[in-house]
Scaffold this active site. Structure first.
Site, short mmCIF file in Angstrom:
data_model
loop_
_atom_site.label_atom_id
_atom_site.label_comp_id
_atom_site.label_asym_id
_atom_site.label_seq_id
_atom_site.Cartn_x
_atom_site.Cartn_y
_atom_site.Cartn_z
N ARG A 118 0.88 -1.18 0.00
CA ARG A 118 0.00 0.00 0.00
C ARG A 118 0.91 1.21 0.00
O ARG A 118 1.69 1.40 0.94
CB ARG A 118 -0.90 -0.01 1.23
CG ARG A 118 -1.62 1.32 1.44
CD ARG A 118 -2.76 1.22 2.42
NE ARG A 118 -3.87 0.51 1.83
CZ ARG A 118 -5.11 0.48 2.35
NH1 ARG A 118 -5.37 1.12 3.47
NH2 ARG A 118 -6.07 -0.19 1.75
N HIS A 145 -7.17 0.69 -6.56
CA HIS A 145 -7.38 -0.22 -5.41
C HIS A 145 -8.02 -1.51 -5.96
O HIS A 145 -9.18 -1.79 -5.70
CB HIS A 145 -8.29 0.47 -4.39
CG HIS A 145 -8.24 -0.14 -3.02
ND1 HIS A 145 -7.44 -1.22 -2.71
CD2 HIS A 145 -8.89 0.18 -1.86
CE1 HIS A 145 -7.61 -1.52 -1.43
NE2 HIS A 145 -8.48 -0.69 -0.89
N GLN A 148 -9.87 -4.20 -3.78
CA GLN A 148 -11.17 -3.71 -3.31
C GLN A 148 -12.24 -3.98 -4.36
O GLN A 148 -13.31 -4.50 -4.04
CB GLN A 148 -11.07 -2.21 -3.02
CG GLN A 148 -12.38 -1.60 -2.53
CD GLN A 148 -12.76 -2.10 -1.15
OE1 GLN A 148 -11.98 -2.02 -0.21
NE2 GLN A 148 -13.96 -2.62 -1.01
N ASP A 240 -17.49 6.46 -1.55
CA ASP A 240 -16.24 6.39 -0.79
C ASP A 240 -16.02 7.77 -0.19
O ASP A 240 -16.73 8.72 -0.53
CB ASP A 240 -15.08 5.98 -1.73
CG ASP A 240 -13.74 5.85 -1.01
OD1 ASP A 240 -13.74 5.69 0.24
OD2 ASP A 240 -12.69 5.89 -1.68
N CYS A 280 -16.38 1.06 0.51
CA CYS A 280 -15.17 0.28 0.80
C CYS A 280 -14.77 0.36 2.27
O CYS A 280 -14.05 -0.52 2.75
CB CYS A 280 -14.03 0.76 -0.09
SG CYS A 280 -13.64 2.50 0.17
N ARG A 308 -13.25 -9.01 1.04
CA ARG A 308 -11.84 -8.73 0.75
C ARG A 308 -11.03 -10.01 0.97
O ARG A 308 -10.16 -10.36 0.18
CB ARG A 308 -11.31 -7.62 1.67
CG ARG A 308 -11.91 -6.24 1.44
CD ARG A 308 -11.49 -5.63 0.12
NE ARG A 308 -10.05 -5.54 -0.01
CZ ARG A 308 -9.29 -4.56 0.52
NH1 ARG A 308 -9.86 -3.57 1.16
NH2 ARG A 308 -7.99 -4.56 0.34
N1 CP Z 1 -11.16 -0.60 2.24
C1 CP Z 1 -9.89 -0.64 2.67
O1 CP Z 1 -8.94 -0.78 1.90
O2 CP Z 1 -9.75 -0.55 4.02
P1 CP Z 1 -8.40 -0.35 4.82
O3 CP Z 1 -7.90 1.03 4.52
O4 CP Z 1 -8.80 -0.51 6.25
O5 CP Z 1 -7.41 -1.39 4.40
N1 NVA Z 2 -10.10 6.44 -1.21
C1 NVA Z 2 -9.71 6.00 0.10
C2 NVA Z 2 -9.86 4.51 0.23
C3 NVA Z 2 -9.50 3.94 1.56
C4 NVA Z 2 -9.64 2.45 1.60
C5 NVA Z 2 -8.28 6.43 0.38
O1 NVA Z 2 -7.43 6.31 -0.52
O2 NVA Z 2 -8.00 6.88 1.49
#
Ligand code: CP
Ligand code: NVA
Length: 320
Positions: A118, A145, A148, A240, A280, A308
């Site tokens: 990430r 993502h 997701q 989101d 999400c 997930r």
């Molecule tokens: N939806 C998602 O990716 O959640 P986290 O940020 O908790 O991993």
């Molecule tokens: N769009 C959000 C998703 C988190 C899972 C972010 O990038 O923070």
């Protein structure tokens, strides 16, 4: 293809040894194959069956940003599959004090069987994948993502029985989650209607690629600045956060720009009566979604979060 008990299961063989960075790099059959495999792995897990497809394999997980779902679902998934997962906060690695991505990629390739990352910048993940001798999985970047989106479609497939021809409305920021959802929906032959304020549209590249994919699958991709138009007769309504991780200094401006984009009871009245609400997570009740919607009878957000785990097990088993 192999049997686990009475269950026939097909790995997505073409993904073996490959990276999963974004869904535009995958074939349609690979995307739908992962969703079907996730569906079967979930069914098996509910029967208490955990095929040990990755016995002895090690997944390294690098995080530059916070996570609850991604971290825990990948770790649990590896345990279910008979392997191990290792959490690495990027700040604690030498990469956090300037060691190059290239050197890190080469070193980690000697210890691990795959990397999930990430990261702040998609370009960094691309570089890691280019340099590493092992598969790299994108666990969220500034642009995509993909894991997701696989879980999102698994959730719709599970509840609605199929994906083709279904309409999904995405209301909110044209962000990483939106990009991967648009691509996934196009692969699945769905209609995806995106509503964002002007200035917060999804990337034109993503819209163009998704439109080309949809042209082959019978799907449809559209954008509007009118949430009500997007939500009209939708089978699923998705939102989101308005401010993603790393954009915190834009919060006030975004709250202003996204006025009228909260998914509330008035907006969802336009969707099909049996529509699914998806998010999400993490969510901000009273901002991008009303509490009555996310905590209401049509919400599937916790099923979606659980999925997930199952969708990523399909990814892990196929890639490793
Ligand atoms: N939806 C998602 O990716 O959640 P986290 O940020 O908790 O991993
Ligand atoms: N769009 C959000 C998703 C988190 C899972 C972010 O990038 O923070």
């Amino acid at each position: 293809m192999f049997m686990t008990g009475m269950q026939e299961m097909t790995l997505v063989e073409s993904l073996k040894g490959e990276d999963l960075l974004s869904l535009d790099k995958l074939e349609t059959e690979e995307v739908t194959g992962l969703i079907e495999l996730g569906f079967i792995l979930k069914k098996l897990a509910k029967e208490g069956r955990y095929p040990k497809l990755l016995s002895g394999k090690i997944l390294g997980m690098i995080f530059e940003k916070h996570s609850t779902r991604t971290r825990i679902s990948f770790e649990s998934g590896m345990i279910h599959l008979g392997g191990h997962a290792m959490f690495m906060n990027s700040r604690d690695l030498q990469i956090g004090r300037g060691e190059s991505v290239r050197d890190t990629a080469h070193v980690l390739s000697g210890y691990l069987d795959a990397i999930m990352i990430r990261a702040n910048r998609h370009t960094m993940v691309q570089e890691l994948a280019d340099e590493a001798a092992i598969p790299v999985i994108n666990g969220l970047t500034d642009i995509y993502h993909p894991c997701q989106a696989l879980a999102d479609l698994l959730t719709i497939r599970e509840v609605k029985g199929g994906l083709e021809g279904r309409k999904i409305a995405y209301v909110g920021d044209g962000n990483n989650v939106a990009h991967s959802l648009i691509l996934a929906a196009a692969h699945a032959g769905m209609e995806i209607a995106v509503a964002t304020p002007e200035g917060y549209e999804p990337s034109p590249d993503v819209m163009e690629t998704a439109t080309a994919i949809a042209g082959k699958t019978g799907g449809h991709v559209s954008w509007t600045s009118e949430p009500d138009a997007a939500v009209d007769k939708a089978d699923a309504v998705y939102t989101d956060v308005w401010t993603s991780m790393g954009q915190e200094e834009e919060t006030a401006a975004r709250v202003e720009a996204f006025k009228g984009f909260m998914v509330d009871d008035e907006m969802i009245a336009r969707a099909k009566p049996d529509f699914m609400f998806l998010h999400c997570l993490p969510a901000h009740r009273g901002e991008e979604v009303a509490a009555s919607v996310i905590d209401g009878p049509n919400s599937h957000v916790f099923r979606q979060a659980e999925n997930r785990l199952h969708a990523q097990k399909a990814v892990l088993a196929s890639i490793m």
